[in-house]
Design an enzyme around this catalytic site. Structure first.
Site, PDB file in Angstrom:
ATOM      1  N   ASN A   1      -2.407   2.446  -3.079  1.00  0.00           N
ATOM      2  CA  ASN A   1      -1.581   1.992  -3.201  1.00  0.00           C
ATOM      3  C   ASN A   1      -1.267   0.327  -3.940  1.00  0.00           C
ATOM      4  OD1 ASN A   1       1.015   0.388  -2.446  1.00  0.00           O
ATOM      5  ND2 ASN A   1       0.928  -0.169  -0.604  1.00  0.00           N
ATOM      6  N   TRP A   2      -0.984   0.175  -5.394  1.00  0.00           N
ATOM      7  CA  TRP A   2      -1.208  -0.449  -6.118  1.00  0.00           C
ATOM      8  C   TRP A   2      -0.480  -2.188  -5.666  1.00  0.00           C
ATOM      9  CZ3 TRP A   2      -1.799   1.807 -11.092  1.00  0.00           C
ATOM     10  CH2 TRP A   2      -2.680   2.888 -11.086  1.00  0.00           C
ATOM     11  N   LYS A   3       0.836  -1.889  -4.432  1.00  0.00           N
ATOM     12  CA  LYS A   3       1.656  -2.756  -4.634  1.00  0.00           C
ATOM     13  C   LYS A   3       2.483  -3.136  -5.529  1.00  0.00           C
ATOM     14  CE  LYS A   3      -1.242  -3.406  -0.242  1.00  0.00           C
ATOM     15  NZ  LYS A   3      -1.466  -4.270   1.028  1.00  0.00           N
TER      16      LYS A   3
ATOM     17  N   HIS B   1       5.305   0.586   6.169  1.00  0.00           N
ATOM     18  CA  HIS B   1       3.872  -0.508   5.166  1.00  0.00           C
ATOM     19  C   HIS B   1       4.523  -1.525   6.381  1.00  0.00           C
ATOM     20  CE1 HIS B   1       1.663  -2.552   2.707  1.00  0.00           C
ATOM     21  NE2 HIS B   1       0.551  -1.528   3.061  1.00  0.00           N
TER      22      HIS B   1
ATOM     23  N   GLU C   1       3.744  -4.508   5.477  1.00  0.00           N
ATOM     24  CA  GLU C   1       5.149  -5.707   4.707  1.00  0.00           C
ATOM     25  C   GLU C   1       5.973  -5.891   4.169  1.00  0.00           C
ATOM     26  OE1 GLU C   1       0.939  -5.897   1.575  1.00  0.00           O
ATOM     27  OE2 GLU C   1       2.301  -5.013   0.897  1.00  0.00           O
TER      28      GLU C   1
ATOM     29  N   GLU D   1      -2.046   1.916   9.628  1.00  0.00           N
ATOM     30  CA  GLU D   1      -2.679   0.632   9.181  1.00  0.00           C
ATOM     31  C   GLU D   1      -2.650  -1.042   9.758  1.00  0.00           C
ATOM     32  OE1 GLU D   1      -2.607   0.024   4.576  1.00  0.00           O
ATOM     33  OE2 GLU D   1      -0.793   0.118   5.596  1.00  0.00           O
TER      34      GLU D   1
ATOM     35  N   GLY E   1      -5.552  -6.369   3.761  1.00  0.00           N
ATOM     36  CA  GLY E   1      -5.912  -7.363   2.686  1.00  0.00           C
ATOM     37  C   GLY E   1      -6.191  -8.897   3.080  1.00  0.00           C
TER      38      GLY E   1
ATOM     39  N   SER F   1      -8.708  -3.304   4.602  1.00  0.00           N
ATOM     40  CA  SER F   1      -9.440  -3.750   3.421  1.00  0.00           C
ATOM     41  C   SER F   1     -10.083  -2.260   3.280  1.00  0.00           C
ATOM     42  CB  SER F   1      -9.950  -4.843   4.210  1.00  0.00           C
ATOM     43  OG  SER F   1      -8.972  -5.946   4.612  1.00  0.00           O
TER      44      SER F   1
ATOM     45  N   GLY G   1      -6.237  -0.051  -1.045  1.00  0.00           N
ATOM     46  CA  GLY G   1      -5.701  -1.580  -1.000  1.00  0.00           C
ATOM     47  C   GLY G   1      -5.806  -2.289  -2.498  1.00  0.00           C
ATOM     48  N   GLY G   2      -6.467  -3.663  -2.376  1.00  0.00           N
ATOM     49  CA  GLY G   2      -6.749  -3.970  -3.340  1.00  0.00           C
ATOM     50  C   GLY G   2      -7.423  -2.992  -4.047  1.00  0.00           C
TER      51      GLY G   2
END
Length: 246
Positions: free
Chosen positions: A9-11, A96, A98, A165, A171, A204, A225-226
């Site tokens: 997921n590149w957000k 998600h 966020e 999640e 993050g 993470s 994610g990251g």
């Protein structure tokens, strides 16, 4: 054996040019990835068309970061399922942490989005997870149970993915202990009523944690994610070492 699902997921990262540069570095590293793994890239909406063209005919699948419950309408800033399928999108994240945190997304809204996705032939990745406060208060099981019941209501359980999640591990650099993540994923499978439900872990996820996570009996994949922004790191995650390979 359930198929493994590895999704990046590149957000709100990656221009079209950056996305194509990522592919140039990433694709050569996954030419020999075992076929029992579904690999999904989930870029921002602006990069969907570019990636769809570049990945056409390949084994990497395309996902989107959200979908609205209506096919069209006066919903500024939203995107519909037909708009996504037009670009070859096959998976879509709903619920998600966020959007839940920043836009007060409710379980009901998540469920409506997932229904809209399935109606158009998309596979929803339904995200669920507890906050730090809920985790510390010992409310994890109750929160997850509620989200499973409300978020999955009426959905075709053979055509969706659930991503567990824990919000406190997204993050932050903290990763939920693999055995605890496995326990929660087992409860999700039990509460869903579908023993073959595909369940990912997210929070993470890194190259250094992927092997242990994928050794767990109830974890079928990861939502990254990251680390998915780095082609080398994400390739290592996709090419995790299974028990059979050790």
């Amino acid at each position: 054996m359930r198929q493994a699902f590895i999704a990046g997921n590149w957000k709100m990262h990656m221009t079209c040019a950056a996305a194509l540069r990522f592919l140039e570095d990433f694709l050569p590293q996954v030419t020999e990835t075992p076929t029992d793994r579904t690999v999904i890239l989930i870029p921002p909406f602006t990069a969907l068309s570019s990636l769809s063209s570049a990945m056409h005919g390949g084994r990497i699948r395309l996902g989107a970061q959200n979908v609205h419950w209506d096919g069209d309408g006066a919903y500024t800033g939203e995107i519909s399922a037909p708009m996504l399928t037009e670009h070859g999108v096959r998976y879509v994240i709903v619920g998600h942490s966020e959007p839940r945190k920043y836009w007060c997304e409710t379980d009901e809204a998540v469920n409506r989005r997932a229904h809209a996705a399935q109606k158009e032939g998309l596979t929803p990745i339904v995200c669920i997870g507890e906050s730090l406060e809920q985790h510390q208060a010992g409310e994890t099981d109750a929160v997850i149970h509620r989200q499973v019941e409300a978020g999955l209501e009426g959905l075709e359980l053979d055509s969706l993915v659930v991503a567990y999640e824990p919000l406190w591990a997204i993050g932050t650099g903290q990763t939920c202990d693999a055995s605890e993540a496995n326990r929660i994923c087992g409860l999700i499978r039990q509460w869903s009523g579908n023993p073959e439900l595909t369940i990912q872990y997210g929070g993470s996820v890194k190259p250094g944690t992927i092997d242990e996570l994928m050794h767990q009996s109830h974890i079928d994949g990861v939502l990254v994610g990251g680390a998915s922004l780095d082609p080398d790191a994400f390739a290592r995650i996709v090419n995790y070492q299974s028990f059979q390979e050790n």
